[in-house]
Design a protein around this motif. Structure first.
Motif, PDB file in Angstrom:
ATOM      1  N   LEU A  45      40.324  39.906  46.791  1.00 50.06           N
ATOM      2  CA  LEU A  45      40.347  40.975  45.802  1.00 50.06           C
ATOM      3  C   LEU A  45      38.966  41.177  45.197  1.00 50.06           C
ATOM      4  CD1 LEU A  45      43.537  39.817  43.836  1.00 50.06           C
ATOM      5  CD2 LEU A  45      43.445  41.758  45.417  1.00 50.06           C
ATOM      6  N   GLY A  46      38.717  42.396  44.715  1.00 46.46           N
ATOM      7  CA  GLY A  46      37.500  42.647  43.972  1.00 46.46           C
ATOM      8  C   GLY A  46      37.587  42.025  42.594  1.00 46.46           C
ATOM      9  N   PRO A  47      36.464  41.864  41.903  1.00 47.40           N
ATOM     10  CA  PRO A  47      36.450  41.191  40.600  1.00 47.40           C
ATOM     11  C   PRO A  47      37.358  41.818  39.554  1.00 47.40           C
ATOM     12  CG  PRO A  47      34.216  41.592  41.385  1.00 47.40           C
ATOM     13  CD  PRO A  47      35.120  42.252  42.350  1.00 47.40           C
ATOM     14  N   LEU A  48      37.429  43.135  39.515  1.00 46.85           N
ATOM     15  CA  LEU A  48      38.247  43.760  38.478  1.00 46.85           C
ATOM     16  C   LEU A  48      39.734  43.605  38.763  1.00 46.85           C
ATOM     17  CD1 LEU A  48      36.191  46.974  37.610  1.00 46.85           C
ATOM     18  CD2 LEU A  48      36.280  44.777  36.407  1.00 46.85           C
ATOM     19  N   ASP A  49      40.118  43.580  40.028  1.00 48.60           N
ATOM     20  CA  ASP A  49      41.521  43.309  40.344  1.00 48.60           C
ATOM     21  C   ASP A  49      41.862  41.859  40.031  1.00 48.60           C
ATOM     22  OD1 ASP A  49      42.829  45.724  41.412  1.00 48.60           O
ATOM     23  OD2 ASP A  49      41.202  45.669  42.869  1.00 48.60           O
ATOM     24  N   VAL A  50      40.923  40.945  40.272  1.00 45.38           N
ATOM     25  CA  VAL A  50      41.128  39.548  39.881  1.00 45.38           C
ATOM     26  C   VAL A  50      41.306  39.459  38.374  1.00 45.38           C
ATOM     27  CG1 VAL A  50      40.037  37.276  39.728  1.00 45.38           C
ATOM     28  CG2 VAL A  50      39.900  38.577  41.857  1.00 45.38           C
ATOM     29  N   LEU A  51      40.479  40.173  37.635  1.00 46.81           N
ATOM     30  CA  LEU A  51      40.576  40.163  36.175  1.00 46.81           C
ATOM     31  C   LEU A  51      41.929  40.689  35.724  1.00 46.81           C
ATOM     32  CD1 LEU A  51      39.350  39.742  33.386  1.00 46.81           C
ATOM     33  CD2 LEU A  51      38.281  42.008  33.585  1.00 46.81           C
ATOM     34  N   HIS A  52      42.377  41.767  36.344  1.00 44.08           N
ATOM     35  CA  HIS A  52      43.690  42.299  35.978  1.00 44.08           C
ATOM     36  C   HIS A  52      44.782  41.276  36.239  1.00 44.08           C
ATOM     37  CE1 HIS A  52      47.533  44.400  36.853  1.00 44.08           C
ATOM     38  NE2 HIS A  52      47.223  44.999  35.720  1.00 44.08           N
ATOM     39  N   GLY A  53      44.731  40.594  37.384  1.00 49.76           N
ATOM     40  CA  GLY A  53      45.735  39.579  37.686  1.00 49.76           C
ATOM     41  C   GLY A  53      45.722  38.457  36.667  1.00 49.76           C
ATOM     42  N   MET A  54      44.535  38.011  36.274  1.00 55.22           N
ATOM     43  CA  MET A  54      44.424  36.932  35.300  1.00 55.22           C
ATOM     44  C   MET A  54      44.954  37.371  33.933  1.00 55.22           C
ATOM     45  SD  MET A  54      41.051  34.742  34.137  1.00 55.22           S
ATOM     46  CE  MET A  54      40.293  36.135  33.263  1.00 55.22           C
ATOM     47  N   ARG A 112      41.868  55.517  40.523  1.00 50.82           N
ATOM     48  CA  ARG A 112      42.800  56.621  40.316  1.00 50.82           C
ATOM     49  C   ARG A 112      43.704  56.833  41.531  1.00 50.82           C
ATOM     50  NH1 ARG A 112      38.609  58.772  36.963  1.00 50.82           N
ATOM     51  NH2 ARG A 112      37.439  59.577  38.753  1.00 50.82           N
ATOM     52  N   ARG A 113      43.187  56.503  42.716  1.00 51.46           N
ATOM     53  CA  ARG A 113      43.980  56.671  43.933  1.00 51.46           C
ATOM     54  C   ARG A 113      44.955  55.510  44.161  1.00 51.46           C
ATOM     55  NH1 ARG A 113      39.000  58.288  46.198  1.00 51.46           N
ATOM     56  NH2 ARG A 113      38.820  56.300  47.303  1.00 51.46           N
ATOM     57  N   TYR A 114      44.494  54.278  43.905  1.00 50.70           N
ATOM     58  CA  TYR A 114      45.270  53.108  44.318  1.00 50.70           C
ATOM     59  C   TYR A 114      45.801  52.252  43.162  1.00 50.70           C
ATOM     60  CZ  TYR A 114      43.096  54.298  48.760  1.00 50.70           C
ATOM     61  OH  TYR A 114      42.663  54.958  49.890  1.00 50.70           O
ATOM     62  N   GLY A 115      45.219  52.370  41.986  1.00 48.92           N
ATOM     63  CA  GLY A 115      45.653  51.539  40.876  1.00 48.92           C
ATOM     64  C   GLY A 115      45.257  50.078  41.076  1.00 48.92           C
ATOM     65  N   TRP A 116      45.902  49.184  40.326  1.00 47.76           N
ATOM     66  CA  TRP A 116      45.600  47.760  40.447  1.00 47.76           C
ATOM     67  C   TRP A 116      46.209  47.183  41.710  1.00 47.76           C
ATOM     68  CZ3 TRP A 116      41.814  46.563  37.517  1.00 47.76           C
ATOM     69  CH2 TRP A 116      41.679  47.122  36.240  1.00 47.76           C
ATOM     70  N   ARG A 117      45.514  46.259  42.317  1.00 47.60           N
ATOM     71  CA  ARG A 117      45.950  45.684  43.589  1.00 47.60           C
ATOM     72  C   ARG A 117      46.583  44.302  43.432  1.00 47.60           C
ATOM     73  NH1 ARG A 117      43.399  48.582  47.826  1.00 47.60           N
ATOM     74  NH2 ARG A 117      41.757  49.979  47.081  1.00 47.60           N
ATOM     75  N   ALA A 118      46.659  43.783  42.232  1.00 44.48           N
ATOM     76  CA  ALA A 118      47.223  42.442  42.032  1.00 44.48           C
ATOM     77  C   ALA A 118      47.906  42.356  40.679  1.00 44.48           C
ATOM     78  CB  ALA A 118      46.132  41.377  42.141  1.00 44.48           C
ATOM     79  N   ALA A 119      48.941  41.537  40.620  1.00 46.00           N
ATOM     80  CA  ALA A 119      49.654  41.281  39.368  1.00 46.00           C
ATOM     81  C   ALA A 119      50.230  39.872  39.424  1.00 46.00           C
ATOM     82  CB  ALA A 119      50.769  42.311  39.160  1.00 46.00           C
ATOM     83  N   ALA A 120      50.513  39.315  38.273  1.00 51.51           N
ATOM     84  CA  ALA A 120      51.091  37.974  38.200  1.00 51.51           C
ATOM     85  C   ALA A 120      52.582  38.041  38.515  1.00 51.51           C
ATOM     86  CB  ALA A 120      50.870  37.381  36.816  1.00 51.51           C
ATOM     87  N   ARG A 121      53.106  36.893  38.951  1.00 47.55           N
ATOM     88  CA  ARG A 121      54.539  36.792  39.245  1.00 47.55           C
ATOM     89  C   ARG A 121      55.098  35.561  38.547  1.00 47.55           C
ATOM     90  NH1 ARG A 121      55.057  36.984  45.624  1.00 47.55           N
ATOM     91  NH2 ARG A 121      57.283  36.890  45.051  1.00 47.55           N
ATOM     92  N   LEU A 122      56.150  35.762  37.792  1.00 48.74           N
ATOM     93  CA  LEU A 122      56.705  34.677  36.994  1.00 48.74           C
ATOM     94  C   LEU A 122      57.129  33.494  37.851  1.00 48.74           C
ATOM     95  CD1 LEU A 122      57.543  33.761  34.151  1.00 48.74           C
ATOM     96  CD2 LEU A 122      59.761  34.852  34.553  1.00 48.74           C
ATOM     97  N   GLU A 123      57.667  33.758  39.021  1.00 48.46           N
ATOM     98  CA  GLU A 123      58.163  32.679  39.875  1.00 48.46           C
ATOM     99  C   GLU A 123      57.035  31.790  40.413  1.00 48.46           C
ATOM    100  OE1 GLU A 123      58.284  36.536  42.372  1.00 48.46           O
ATOM    101  OE2 GLU A 123      58.655  35.882  40.309  1.00 48.46           O
TER     102      GLU A 123
END
Length: 219
Positions: free
Chosen positions: A82-91, A204-215
């Motif tokens: 992932l790019g740095p900003l997507d990593v930041l979003h995931g964190m 704007r085209r793709y949004g965030w590429r990563a998110a956290a998962r509770l499991e």
């Protein structure tokens, strides 16, 4: 011997977990050691074997929270797909998820604003996230996701303040927490103010590429 050590480890963990529930609900001063013992199902002797006092127990909760923040930041910083900003979003998303669901993180948030633990705020888990945020901002500048004139320190400070503010607002307003949405909004406002046009167009085209998962979290 191994069984005894494992039993002691589990007892200590159960006491810390019960203490986190009590501190998170009642705060430090009003927290009851009896309620902590009831919640952990440990004996008073077992508690004092592991912890010298209520303060010692509270600091163990803080240390457990810091370890959770460390695990979170290291896991996301290790992502190379992932790019740095997507990593930041995931964190940031994982921090929100933990604040919503992890009683140890919730207790830390309550404890560090207590007078007895003001000094501990300087070493709290949020500092780990702040350092990771700055590092990711530097990477984002290098990879032309943030503008070359963006200041990583200013970026990290502003984001930390925005996230803390959102967390306090949720406390004041009451009701169900939706920290993930609030944290994402705060991140997007700050990132978009410093992003390169190229990254903004792609976002704007793709949004965030990563998110956290509770499991995936050890809660």
């Amino acid at each position: 011997m191994a069984r005894q050590q494992e039993r002691a480890r589990r007892t200590r963990a159960a006491i810390i977990r019960s203490a986190a529930v009590e501190f998170g609900k009642s705060g430090y001063a009003a927290a009851s050691l009896n309620r902590i013992l009831e919640g952990s199902r440990a004996t008073k002797g077992a508690m004092y074997f592991h912890f010298d006092s209520k303060e010692d127990l509270a600091r163990a909760v803080l240390e457990s929270a810091v370890e959770r923040y460390r695990v979170t930041s290291e896991r996301w910083l290790a992502r190379t797909d992932l790019g740095p900003l997507d990593v930041l979003h995931g964190m940031v998303d994982e921090v929100a998820l933990r604040l919503e669901n992890d009683i140890v993180i919730q207790a830390e948030f309550r404890l560090v604003i207590e007078p007895e633990f003001y000094r501990d705020a300087k070493a709290a888990g949020g500092r780990i996230v702040d350092r990771a945020t700055r590092l990711l901002a530097v990477r984002a500048i290098e990879q032309k996701q943030l503008r070359a004139d963006a200041d990583p320190d200013r970026f990290a400070r502003t984001l930390a303040a925005a996230l803390a503010g959102q967390r306090y607002i949720v406390d004041v307003q009451g009701g169900p927490m939706d920290l993930r949405t609030r944290f994402q909004e705060a991140l997007e406002v700050i990132v978009e103010a410093m992003a390169t046009p190229e990254w903004a167009d792609e976002f704007r085209r793709y949004g965030w590429r990563a998110a956290a998962r509770l499991e995936e979290l050890d809660i």
